[in-house]
Write a protein that holds these residues in place. Sequence first.
Motif, PDB file in Angstrom:
ATOM      1  N   ILE A  10       0.877  -1.166   0.000  1.00  0.00           N
ATOM      2  CA  ILE A  10       0.000   0.000   0.000  1.00  0.00           C
ATOM      3  C   ILE A  10       0.912   1.214   0.000  1.00  0.00           C
ATOM      4  O   ILE A  10       1.860   1.282   0.795  1.00  0.00           O
ATOM      5  CB  ILE A  10      -0.910   0.009   1.234  1.00  0.00           C
ATOM      6  CG1 ILE A  10      -1.795  -1.225   1.245  1.00  0.00           C
ATOM      7  CG2 ILE A  10      -1.740   1.287   1.287  1.00  0.00           C
ATOM      8  CD1 ILE A  10      -2.539  -1.453   2.550  1.00  0.00           C
ATOM      9  N   ALA A  11       0.660   2.162  -0.892  1.00  0.00           N
ATOM     10  CA  ALA A  11       1.496   3.366  -0.965  1.00  0.00           C
ATOM     11  C   ALA A  11       0.644   4.595  -0.676  1.00  0.00           C
ATOM     12  O   ALA A  11      -0.526   4.665  -1.059  1.00  0.00           O
ATOM     13  CB  ALA A  11       2.145   3.483  -2.333  1.00  0.00           C
ATOM     14  N   LEU A  12       1.254   5.563  -0.006  1.00  0.00           N
ATOM     15  CA  LEU A  12       0.566   6.791   0.373  1.00  0.00           C
ATOM     16  C   LEU A  12       1.530   7.957   0.229  1.00  0.00           C
ATOM     17  O   LEU A  12       2.626   7.936   0.797  1.00  0.00           O
ATOM     18  CB  LEU A  12       0.093   6.685   1.830  1.00  0.00           C
ATOM     19  CG  LEU A  12      -0.507   7.921   2.473  1.00  0.00           C
ATOM     20  CD1 LEU A  12      -1.855   8.232   1.845  1.00  0.00           C
ATOM     21  CD2 LEU A  12      -0.661   7.705   3.961  1.00  0.00           C
ATOM     22  N   GLN A  13       1.151   8.968  -0.548  1.00  0.00           N
ATOM     23  CA  GLN A  13       1.935  10.194  -0.676  1.00  0.00           C
ATOM     24  C   GLN A  13       1.135  11.314  -0.017  1.00  0.00           C
ATOM     25  O   GLN A  13      -0.040  11.490  -0.325  1.00  0.00           O
ATOM     26  CB  GLN A  13       2.198  10.520  -2.148  1.00  0.00           C
ATOM     27  CG  GLN A  13       2.828  11.865  -2.398  1.00  0.00           C
ATOM     28  CD  GLN A  13       4.237  12.008  -1.859  1.00  0.00           C
ATOM     29  OE1 GLN A  13       5.059  11.139  -2.042  1.00  0.00           O
ATOM     30  NE2 GLN A  13       4.511  13.112  -1.180  1.00  0.00           N
ATOM     31  N   VAL A  14       1.766  12.054   0.895  1.00  0.00           N
ATOM     32  CA  VAL A  14       1.075  13.118   1.637  1.00  0.00           C
ATOM     33  C   VAL A  14       1.750  14.454   1.352  1.00  0.00           C
ATOM     34  O   VAL A  14       2.974  14.570   1.445  1.00  0.00           O
ATOM     35  CB  VAL A  14       1.107  12.830   3.162  1.00  0.00           C
ATOM     36  CG1 VAL A  14       0.402  13.935   3.919  1.00  0.00           C
ATOM     37  CG2 VAL A  14       0.484  11.487   3.469  1.00  0.00           C
ATOM     38  N   MET A  28       5.691  13.653   2.068  1.00  0.00           N
ATOM     39  CA  MET A  28       6.160  12.358   2.558  1.00  0.00           C
ATOM     40  C   MET A  28       5.522  11.219   1.769  1.00  0.00           C
ATOM     41  O   MET A  28       4.339  11.243   1.460  1.00  0.00           O
ATOM     42  CB  MET A  28       5.783  12.197   4.032  1.00  0.00           C
ATOM     43  CG  MET A  28       6.259  10.895   4.630  1.00  0.00           C
ATOM     44  SD  MET A  28       5.579  10.597   6.271  1.00  0.00           S
ATOM     45  CE  MET A  28       4.128   9.679   5.863  1.00  0.00           C
ATOM     46  N   LEU A  29       6.336  10.223   1.464  1.00  0.00           N
ATOM     47  CA  LEU A  29       5.874   8.998   0.821  1.00  0.00           C
ATOM     48  C   LEU A  29       6.013   7.859   1.815  1.00  0.00           C
ATOM     49  O   LEU A  29       7.053   7.728   2.469  1.00  0.00           O
ATOM     50  CB  LEU A  29       6.727   8.691  -0.421  1.00  0.00           C
ATOM     51  CG  LEU A  29       6.530   7.320  -1.065  1.00  0.00           C
ATOM     52  CD1 LEU A  29       5.140   7.209  -1.690  1.00  0.00           C
ATOM     53  CD2 LEU A  29       7.611   7.084  -2.111  1.00  0.00           C
ATOM     54  N   MET A  30       4.983   7.030   1.958  1.00  0.00           N
ATOM     55  CA  MET A  30       5.076   5.842   2.792  1.00  0.00           C
ATOM     56  C   MET A  30       4.576   4.644   1.979  1.00  0.00           C
ATOM     57  O   MET A  30       3.494   4.689   1.400  1.00  0.00           O
ATOM     58  CB  MET A  30       4.262   5.950   4.069  1.00  0.00           C
ATOM     59  CG  MET A  30       4.487   4.740   4.968  1.00  0.00           C
ATOM     60  SD  MET A  30       3.824   4.886   6.622  1.00  0.00           S
ATOM     61  CE  MET A  30       2.105   4.603   6.308  1.00  0.00           C
ATOM     62  N   TYR A  50       6.109  -1.149   9.691  1.00  0.00           N
ATOM     63  CA  TYR A  50       5.235   0.027   9.734  1.00  0.00           C
ATOM     64  C   TYR A  50       5.233   0.727   8.387  1.00  0.00           C
ATOM     65  O   TYR A  50       4.257   1.297   7.975  1.00  0.00           O
ATOM     66  CB  TYR A  50       5.699   1.010  10.818  1.00  0.00           C
ATOM     67  CG  TYR A  50       5.366   0.533  12.206  1.00  0.00           C
ATOM     68  CD1 TYR A  50       4.071   0.241  12.571  1.00  0.00           C
ATOM     69  CD2 TYR A  50       6.362   0.380  13.152  1.00  0.00           C
ATOM     70  CE1 TYR A  50       3.757  -0.198  13.842  1.00  0.00           C
ATOM     71  CE2 TYR A  50       6.068  -0.060  14.428  1.00  0.00           C
ATOM     72  CZ  TYR A  50       4.773  -0.341  14.766  1.00  0.00           C
ATOM     73  OH  TYR A  50       4.480  -0.782  16.020  1.00  0.00           O
ATOM     74  N   GLY A  51       6.355   0.697   7.705  1.00  0.00           N
ATOM     75  CA  GLY A  51       6.409   1.267   6.369  1.00  0.00           C
ATOM     76  C   GLY A  51       7.798   1.748   6.006  1.00  0.00           C
ATOM     77  O   GLY A  51       8.626   2.036   6.862  1.00  0.00           O
ATOM     78  N   ILE A  52       8.045   1.780   4.715  1.00  0.00           N
ATOM     79  CA  ILE A  52       9.244   2.406   4.179  1.00  0.00           C
ATOM     80  C   ILE A  52       8.860   3.855   3.949  1.00  0.00           C
ATOM     81  O   ILE A  52       7.906   4.138   3.219  1.00  0.00           O
ATOM     82  CB  ILE A  52       9.658   1.725   2.866  1.00  0.00           C
ATOM     83  CG1 ILE A  52       9.961   0.249   3.122  1.00  0.00           C
ATOM     84  CG2 ILE A  52      10.845   2.449   2.243  1.00  0.00           C
ATOM     85  CD1 ILE A  52      10.036  -0.586   1.867  1.00  0.00           C
ATOM     86  N   SER A  53       9.565   4.782   4.589  1.00  0.00           N
ATOM     87  CA  SER A  53       9.184   6.187   4.548  1.00  0.00           C
ATOM     88  C   SER A  53      10.258   7.025   3.878  1.00  0.00           C
ATOM     89  O   SER A  53      11.449   6.813   4.101  1.00  0.00           O
ATOM     90  CB  SER A  53       8.960   6.728   5.965  1.00  0.00           C
ATOM     91  OG  SER A  53       7.971   5.981   6.621  1.00  0.00           O
TER      92      SER A  53
END
Length: 113
Positions: A10-14, A28-30, A50-53
């Motif tokens: 799952i990828a999330l860009q904030v 930030m990208l997680m 928890y994630g690659i940040s």
Amino acid sequence: ESGRWFAGAIALQVWSVAGPSDLKAVNMLMIKPFIVYNVVKRFDLIYEPYGISVYWNKPAGEKVYLPLGGGAEYEIPLGAKTTLNLGVQFFKNVIRPTKGTVYDLRFLIEFVL
């Protein structure tokens, strides 16, 4: 999903797009990968950090958290439709900011209804 393997991410860009000008900008990208290997019924080996940040606004060498490690999870049936999952994982952040966390230890107690 293939046989005993289950994997994905799952990828999330904030980004910050509004707010007071005195607040720090967020960029930030997680990426939250997960890999599960079913060893035997109810027992899995897992990699689910928890994630690659990546913190794009930070200076070079201070941007990335990359955890390597993994653990195991065991499922205990409690009834017809209820289980208790118990797990433990250990990670070392092999790439991290200078003052970043070196190790992560995770315990899981999960009721599935």
